[in-house]
Design an enzyme around this catalytic site. Structure first.
Site, PDB file in Angstrom:
ATOM      1  N   HIS A 122       0.802  -1.223   0.000  1.00  0.00           N
ATOM      2  CA  HIS A 122       0.000   0.000   0.000  1.00  0.00           C
ATOM      3  C   HIS A 122       0.837   1.276   0.000  1.00  0.00           C
ATOM      4  O   HIS A 122       0.289   2.388  -0.040  1.00  0.00           O
ATOM      5  CB  HIS A 122      -0.922  -0.040   1.238  1.00  0.00           C
ATOM      6  CG  HIS A 122      -2.118   0.853   1.172  1.00  0.00           C
ATOM      7  ND1 HIS A 122      -2.301   1.915   2.024  1.00  0.00           N
ATOM      8  CD2 HIS A 122      -3.193   0.846   0.352  1.00  0.00           C
ATOM      9  CE1 HIS A 122      -3.451   2.512   1.743  1.00  0.00           C
ATOM     10  NE2 HIS A 122      -4.010   1.886   0.743  1.00  0.00           N
ATOM     11  N   LYS A 147       3.072   4.444  -1.058  1.00  0.00           N
ATOM     12  CA  LYS A 147       3.037   5.382  -2.175  1.00  0.00           C
ATOM     13  C   LYS A 147       4.253   6.279  -2.011  1.00  0.00           C
ATOM     14  O   LYS A 147       4.139   7.436  -1.606  1.00  0.00           O
ATOM     15  CB  LYS A 147       1.782   6.270  -2.149  1.00  0.00           C
ATOM     16  CG  LYS A 147       0.449   5.532  -2.067  1.00  0.00           C
ATOM     17  CD  LYS A 147      -0.133   5.647  -0.691  1.00  0.00           C
ATOM     18  CE  LYS A 147      -1.561   5.115  -0.569  1.00  0.00           C
ATOM     19  NZ  LYS A 147      -1.872   3.878  -1.228  1.00  0.00           N
ATOM     20  N   ASP A 176      17.255   9.598  -7.045  1.00  0.00           N
ATOM     21  CA  ASP A 176      18.704   9.840  -6.969  1.00  0.00           C
ATOM     22  C   ASP A 176      19.246   9.633  -5.554  1.00  0.00           C
ATOM     23  O   ASP A 176      20.241  10.280  -5.174  1.00  0.00           O
ATOM     24  CB  ASP A 176      19.047  11.257  -7.475  1.00  0.00           C
ATOM     25  CG  ASP A 176      18.787  11.404  -8.968  1.00  0.00           C
ATOM     26  OD1 ASP A 176      18.676  10.374  -9.665  1.00  0.00           O
ATOM     27  OD2 ASP A 176      18.679  12.556  -9.435  1.00  0.00           O
TER      28      ASP A 176
END
Ligand SMILES: [Zn+2]
Ligand SMILES: [Zn+2]
Lengths: 157, 157
Positions: free
Chosen positions: B101, B103, B108
């Protein structure tokens, strides 16, 4: 809007990950640390232990407000209705088919927690989830503004 | 684990809110700023414009990896399969009924973005959502460790 303004001295940015009972304990103890205010803006609340932390905050005089999603609040097992009706916590919902999808809480106007984590048992025990705690004044202020904006826009539950 | 370690000088913590085309532009331009690596760990990707930002990163030599949810990646309109198969982006999924779940994305190895925002058109146009961008070294390191842990635990898609 200016992005990437420096956070300043004394600032922490602390991610925690789930499932992890240590992370969960950190979330709960942070909720339990609230002294003045708790502005909750989460998609759904179905975790009874978190709900108890909220009601205990109310009982010790913390000013709690809740913003949530209208549709999720009608789900079986949702605690939002109970918090609003039985504990008289001022609660507002979006009244829209779109999701009020935030998962953040501002504590004592001085700390904000946000991330992927809904306040559910699935998030606690099953899912891969993250939350970040920060006392960055700029971050807290930004989330406070968002909370105030939604509070004005939404209807009482 | 030590929580609330100070973030240090030069650190920014920048929340952005949705729906807002300005916030979306900030997300896209941050993805477009990637020079070396992009470690993506998101529940679902269905926004073609974000998918294009990912494929353009691959084309300019950025080392992209994706972790996503096995069930969502089979949804109609999911771009995860296309990114994995047509662009040969190394991709791993959870292989579990629980939700992968998260996000978040690490760019870099120096910036992390996390929040409620799935990489969908609903999140862009309809929902109330948040993302926080930070260059906090401790936060980036924590998300890097989580990414590495899931990368090892999950199976190739
Ligand atoms: Zn709604
Ligand atoms: Zn899954």
């Amino acid at each position: 809007m200016t992005y990437n303004v420096e956070a300043g001295a004394g600032v922490f940015v602390s991610p925690v990950f789930f499932p992890s009972e240590e992370s969960y304990g950190h979330l709960l103890s942070t909720l339990n640390s609230a002294k003045k205010s708790m502005d909750i803006c989460v998609f759904t609340i179905t975790d009874d232990q978190i709900t108890r932390a909220i009601t205990q905050a109310v009982e010790r005089g913390v000013k709690v407000r809740i913003i949530s999603d209208d549709d999720k609040s009608e789900d079986l097992g949702s605690d939002v209705k109970r918090l609003a009706r039985d504990y008289n916590i001022p609660t507002r919902v979006d009244g829209s088919e779109a999701h009020m999808h935030h998962k953040f809480v501002i504590i004592d106007d001085s700390l904000v927690i946000n991330g992927s984590y809904n306040w559910t048992k699935g998030a606690r025990f099953d899912n891969r989830e993250d939350l970040t705690l920060t006392n960055s004044g700029k971050a807290v202020q930004a989330f406070k503004s968002e909370f105030a904006k939604l509070w004005s826009a939404f209807e009482a539950y």
